[in-house]
Design an enzyme around this catalytic site. Structure first.
Site, PDB file in Angstrom:
ATOM      1  N   ASP A   1      28.641  61.262 130.276  1.00  0.00           N
ATOM      2  CA  ASP A   1      27.227  61.045 130.553  1.00  0.00           C
ATOM      3  C   ASP A   1      26.583  60.132 129.509  1.00  0.00           C
ATOM      4  O   ASP A   1      25.858  59.195 129.837  1.00  0.00           O
ATOM      5  CB  ASP A   1      26.479  62.389 130.575  1.00  0.00           C
ATOM      6  CG  ASP A   1      27.092  63.357 131.568  1.00  0.00           C
ATOM      7  OD1 ASP A   1      27.916  62.922 132.391  1.00  0.00           O
ATOM      8  OD2 ASP A   1      26.743  64.554 131.514  1.00  0.00           O
TER       9      ASP A   1
ATOM     10  N   GLY B   1      18.127  68.740 136.213  1.00  0.00           N
ATOM     11  CA  GLY B   1      18.975  69.776 136.813  1.00  0.00           C
ATOM     12  C   GLY B   1      19.625  69.343 138.108  1.00  0.00           C
ATOM     13  O   GLY B   1      20.017  70.158 138.933  1.00  0.00           O
TER      14      GLY B   1
END
Ligand code: GLA
Length: 393
Positions: A180, A130
């Protein structure tokens, strides 16, 4: 104050111990995949833009072995429960929730006609979750690489990254771009992964100047990308392109956006201005970096942050505070450039600095941020590292 990144060798041996403790199995296959940080080119990977991430020296490691059955038993250091997956079935979303990334990747292999034999696996991570550093892409790429080892097969790197991206879309419901998973799959030591998101071509650009250090500052503020903000931004860019009547953002100029400002309406006009500006900033930043022109690079990073804050509205108070502290340290204090990195709504900033000042900068960032917010941040330096790979046991 700069945290030391855990050594991959230690993670690998801790993963083997974890596998033995939790599932009483011995590791024969170990895969590692890194998180990423993005220097510039934010929220434009799904707009045919350019992005400039690198794979960081923080990894998710999966240690495991075939178990001779038809079930996967998967344990994760962070969670007390063990996921049990029936591999005779095509994988669907299930419980526990954290297993969905893994289910999505297994499904990608099943859709390519692979039969997955039963296996035991244990997952360990040094990528903060996160934090805008792509722990989910690292998990997906680690799982895909583990399955390559289990099946004794190899996917092309691009195909592996796209399989992982699809897992994120279908099983985590985040309509992410390709940055990513490409960074985690293609990363190399001392190289940035400059991606042309229109052609899908990654270019490995040297980034090995010992005088430069990349400092990552995790604000410890965390919003889920799956809660809708990310998807809403992506939709705004799709709407903008449709109103502009173009096939690709690469064909749009800032004059086009200005000319259609009222027709685009708020906030799509500001989202559009971000996309066009960020594409040209990233092209300029890649050129500046190639000629070691830091006086150009710094302001480009600053403009990127401001645009993400004001036009794209994906920053947050804490990210802005961290950026302001680094800006105050300034060029004389060794800061070359600083901005939020990743999807935003919390997460981390990236600060490019002079190596000889990096520790001092980290102390100031940590101290001033805690003073302003009451939150203790996590600050560490990172260097471009090897992408997803099988580790020799
Ligand atoms: C997340 C997504 C990426 C990218 C970034 C923003 O990390 O997974 O695809 O869109 O946000 O640049």
């Amino acid at each position: 104050m700069l945290q030391i990144n855990p050594d991959l060798t230690d993670l690998v041996s801790d993963a083997a111990s974890g596998l033995f403790t939790r599932l009483q199995s011995k590791a024969t296959i170990t895969a590692a995949a890194p998180g990423r940080v993005n220097l510039i080119g934010e929220h434009i990977d799904y707009c045919d833009g350019f992005v400039m991430p690198f794979a960081i020296d923080r990894y998710i490691v999966i240690a495991g072995c075939a178990n001779g059955g038809t079930q996967a038993r998967i344990a994760d250091q962070t969670f007390p429960d063990t996921a049990q997956l029936d591999l005779t079935q095509l994988q669907e979303e299930g419980v526990p929730k954290w297993s969905n990334y893994l289910r999505g990747v297994i499904r990608g292999f099943q859709d390519r006609g692979h039969h997955i034999p039963g296996f035991d696996a244990f997952i360990l991570s040094s990528v903060p979750g996160g934090a805008g550093l792509s722990s989910s892409a690292a998990l997906e790429c680690a799982m895909a690489t583990f399955l390559e080892g289990l099946l004794d097969t190899r996917l092309e790197t691009r195909e592996k990254a796209l399989l992982c991206q699809k897992a994120e879309h279908d099983f985590a419901h985040v309509p992410c771009g390709i940055m990513d998973q490409f960074a985690s799959a293609f990363g190399k030591a001392n190289r940035l992964v400059l991606i042309d998101c229109k052609s899908g071509e990654p270019e490995l650009v040297p980034f090995d100047n010992p005088d430069l250090t990349v400092v990552i500052s995790n604000t410890m503020v965390h919003h889920e990308l799956s809660d809708g903000g990310y998807a809403a931004r992506r939709k705004h860019t799709e709407d903008g392109l449709a109103i502009l009547g173009k096939a690709s953002w690469r064909d749009v100029t800032s004059a086009d956006v200005q000319a259609h400002w009222a027709a685009l309406g708020d906030p799509v006009n500001r989202r559009s201005r971000h996309v066009v500006g960020e594409i040209s900033r990233t092209i300029a930043a890649a050129a500046a970096l190639a000629r070691n022109d830091f006086e150009t690079l710094g302001p480009l990073m600053a403009a990127s942050h401001d645009s993400l804050r004001d036009d794209f509205e994906v920053s947050c108070k804490e990210l802005d505070i961290m950026v302001e502290i680094a800006r105050k340290i300034g060029r004389n204090g060794g800061v070359i450039g600083t901005r939020m990195t990743g999807g935003g709504f919390g997460g981390s900033t990236v600060t490019l600095c002079e190596s000889r000042k990096a520790s001092e900068i980290a102390v100031t960032l940590a101290g001033e941020y805690e003073k302003a917010t009451g939150i203790r941040p996590q600050i560490f330096a990172s260097r471009p590292s090897q992408g997803a790979h099988l580790v020799k046991s």
